[in-house]
Scaffold this motif. Structure first.
Motif, mmCIF file in Angstrom:
data_model
loop_
_atom_site.group_PDB
_atom_site.id
_atom_site.type_symbol
_atom_site.label_atom_id
_atom_site.label_comp_id
_atom_site.label_asym_id
_atom_site.label_seq_id
_atom_site.Cartn_x
_atom_site.Cartn_y
_atom_site.Cartn_z
ATOM 1 N N HIS A 147 88.732 60.386 -48.156
ATOM 2 C CA HIS A 147 88.070 61.394 -47.311
ATOM 3 C C HIS A 147 87.172 60.774 -46.239
ATOM 4 N N THR A 148 87.644 59.728 -45.607
ATOM 5 C CA THR A 148 86.946 59.197 -44.439
ATOM 6 C C THR A 148 86.956 60.262 -43.344
ATOM 7 N N SER A 149 85.826 60.493 -42.710
ATOM 8 C CA SER A 149 85.766 61.518 -41.672
ATOM 9 C C SER A 149 86.522 61.066 -40.425
ATOM 10 N N LYS A 150 86.901 62.042 -39.604
ATOM 11 C CA LYS A 150 87.605 61.743 -38.357
ATOM 12 C C LYS A 150 86.789 60.798 -37.483
ATOM 13 N N GLU A 151 85.502 61.100 -37.338
ATOM 14 C CA GLU A 151 84.637 60.303 -36.474
ATOM 15 C C GLU A 151 84.512 58.871 -36.972
ATOM 16 N N GLU A 152 84.327 58.705 -38.292
ATOM 17 C CA GLU A 152 84.177 57.359 -38.843
ATOM 18 C C GLU A 152 85.480 56.584 -38.719
ATOM 19 N N TYR A 153 86.609 57.250 -38.976
ATOM 20 C CA TYR A 153 87.894 56.566 -38.869
ATOM 21 C C TYR A 153 88.140 56.097 -37.444
ATOM 22 N N GLN A 154 87.852 56.956 -36.477
ATOM 23 C CA GLN A 154 88.046 56.571 -35.080
ATOM 24 C C GLN A 154 87.133 55.413 -34.686
ATOM 25 N N GLN A 155 85.888 55.473 -35.129
ATOM 26 C CA GLN A 155 84.934 54.406 -34.801
ATOM 27 C C GLN A 155 85.374 53.077 -35.391
ATOM 28 N N LEU A 156 85.741 53.083 -36.680
ATOM 29 C CA LEU A 156 86.118 51.837 -37.344
ATOM 30 C C LEU A 156 87.465 51.302 -36.837
ATOM 31 N N THR A 157 88.396 52.197 -36.520
ATOM 32 C CA THR A 157 89.688 51.768 -35.990
ATOM 33 C C THR A 157 89.512 51.121 -34.625
ATOM 34 N N THR A 158 88.710 51.746 -33.778
ATOM 35 C CA THR A 158 88.450 51.172 -32.457
ATOM 36 C C THR A 158 87.758 49.828 -32.569
ATOM 37 N N LYS A 159 86.807 49.724 -33.483
ATOM 38 C CA LYS A 159 86.083 48.461 -33.679
ATOM 39 C C LYS A 159 87.025 47.367 -34.161
ATOM 40 N N PHE A 160 87.861 47.680 -35.138
ATOM 41 C CA PHE A 160 88.812 46.699 -35.662
ATOM 42 C C PHE A 160 89.807 46.255 -34.591
ATOM 43 N N LEU A 161 90.408 47.219 -33.901
ATOM 44 C CA LEU A 161 91.422 46.875 -32.912
ATOM 45 C C LEU A 161 90.810 46.190 -31.693
ATOM 46 N N SER A 162 89.540 46.428 -31.423
ATOM 47 C CA SER A 162 88.843 45.667 -30.384
ATOM 48 C C SER A 162 88.743 44.196 -30.780
ATOM 49 N N SER A 163 88.497 43.943 -32.063
ATOM 50 C CA SER A 163 88.458 42.564 -32.559
ATOM 51 C C SER A 163 89.831 41.913 -32.445
ATOM 52 N N GLU A 196 94.051 61.715 -31.509
ATOM 53 C CA GLU A 196 92.997 62.029 -30.543
ATOM 54 C C GLU A 196 92.103 60.837 -30.210
ATOM 55 N N LEU A 197 92.456 59.669 -30.694
ATOM 56 C CA LEU A 197 91.642 58.489 -30.416
ATOM 57 C C LEU A 197 91.611 58.218 -28.917
ATOM 58 N N ASP A 198 90.424 58.137 -28.377
ATOM 59 C CA ASP A 198 90.261 57.953 -26.938
ATOM 60 C C ASP A 198 89.935 56.493 -26.659
ATOM 61 N N SER A 199 90.942 55.748 -26.228
ATOM 62 C CA SER A 199 90.745 54.330 -25.966
ATOM 63 C C SER A 199 91.670 53.889 -24.849
ATOM 64 N N SER A 200 91.162 53.041 -23.982
ATOM 65 C CA SER A 200 91.973 52.560 -22.865
ATOM 66 C C SER A 200 92.948 51.465 -23.280
ATOM 67 N N PHE A 201 92.742 50.857 -24.446
ATOM 68 C CA PHE A 201 93.600 49.729 -24.835
ATOM 69 C C PHE A 201 94.400 49.978 -26.100
ATOM 70 N N ILE A 202 94.183 51.098 -26.776
ATOM 71 C CA ILE A 202 94.937 51.435 -27.982
ATOM 72 C C ILE A 202 95.954 52.516 -27.623
ATOM 73 N N HIS A 203 97.210 52.248 -27.896
ATOM 74 C CA HIS A 203 98.282 53.147 -27.498
ATOM 75 C C HIS A 203 98.891 53.793 -28.748
ATOM 76 N N PHE A 204 98.758 55.097 -28.854
ATOM 77 C CA PHE A 204 99.229 55.819 -30.035
ATOM 78 C C PHE A 204 100.730 56.055 -29.970
ATOM 79 N N ILE A 205 101.411 55.814 -31.080
ATOM 80 C CA ILE A 205 102.840 56.098 -31.184
ATOM 81 C C ILE A 205 103.054 57.155 -32.274
ATOM 82 N N PRO A 206 103.519 58.342 -31.913
ATOM 83 C CA PRO A 206 103.899 59.308 -32.946
ATOM 84 C C PRO A 206 105.152 58.815 -33.657
#
Length: 245
Positions: A147-163, A196-206
């Protein structure tokens, strides 16, 4: 110099693969190879399933006997047939891993970084020129379970993929997860977070993973039959080729 495209297959169990390797496609064009940074780092190996089965690091990504068949061979077959390019695949996936466990400074990220640096070094020393650096990230079911929240998941995913981006990997793709077999609403918040992840460098694939319940191609509540992995692997390759960055 020999030219190649590097693809890192990372995430949790559905990237690691819980299918049947005997039902995976066989690549016959000698254009797809696996670099085994942990078990055999001095050469390349013909890419086959189970992809990454020997890549177990007791202090990092470690799941011996768990990788049984994935989407990788299907991706590699489609990608190499469409392009004629040499593909070098790197395994970096761990079943049951949450997004918080992949953050920089933790054992999984450290292992991922070491594997990638080892691959780059080997390719340079052996006169290979990398044309594309592609990172495919398939993860999120565990965060739905806890049950990770949407906001926390987006924050941590962006942080990880930025690394990951800081490692010099230019093309980063976030792959949409599927449904929990018995409850299609269970992973909805994580699925929305990914879309809904808003990032200029992460490209979502359905992906077609959410459809696999209706198609009868789930083997348990979380994982898929090999046919499903084959379908998704092919569609991912087609997407990556269309959306070349």
């Amino acid at each position: 110099m020999k030219k190649c495209d590097v693809v890192i297959f990372a995430g949790q169990s559905n990237m690691a693969g819980r299918g049947d390797s005997l039902k995976a496609p066989i690549i016959k064009n000698y254009l797809a190879y696996e670099y085994r940074a942990i078990s055999s780092p001095k050469t390349l190996h013909i890419l086959r399933e189970p992809f990454g089965e020997n890549e177990n690091n007791p202090t990092g990504i470690f799941e011996p006997g768990k990788k049984t068949g994935s989407l990788v061979a299907s991706f590699a077959k489609t990608y190499t047939e469409r392009t004629g390019n040499l593909l070098i695949g790197l395994s970096a996936s761990k079943g049951g891993s949450s997004i918080s466990s992949w953050q920089e400074g933790g054992p999984y990220f450290s292992d991922l970084k070491t594997r990638y640096v080892s691959l780059e070094k080997w390719l340079k020393e052996n006169n290979y020129l990398i044309k594309r650096k592609i990172f495919l990230w398939l993860q999120g079911e565990t965060d739905g379970d806890i049950h990770t929240s949407k906001e926390e998941y987006q924050q941590l995913t962006t942080k990880f993929l930025s690394s990951v981006k800081d490692l010099g990997i230019e093309e980063i793709f976030l792959l949409g997860i599927g449904n929990y077999r018995e409850d299609k609403e269970k992973y909805q918040e994580i699925q929305e977070a990914q879309r809904e992840l808003d990032s200029s460098f992460i490209h979502f694939i359905p992906t077609s993973f959410p459809k696999m319940v209706q198609l009868g191609l789930m083997k348990d509540s979380f994982h898929y039959e090999q046919e499903a992995y084959n379908i998704v692997g092919e569609e991912l390759a087609e997407f990556v080729l269309r959306e070349k960055i």
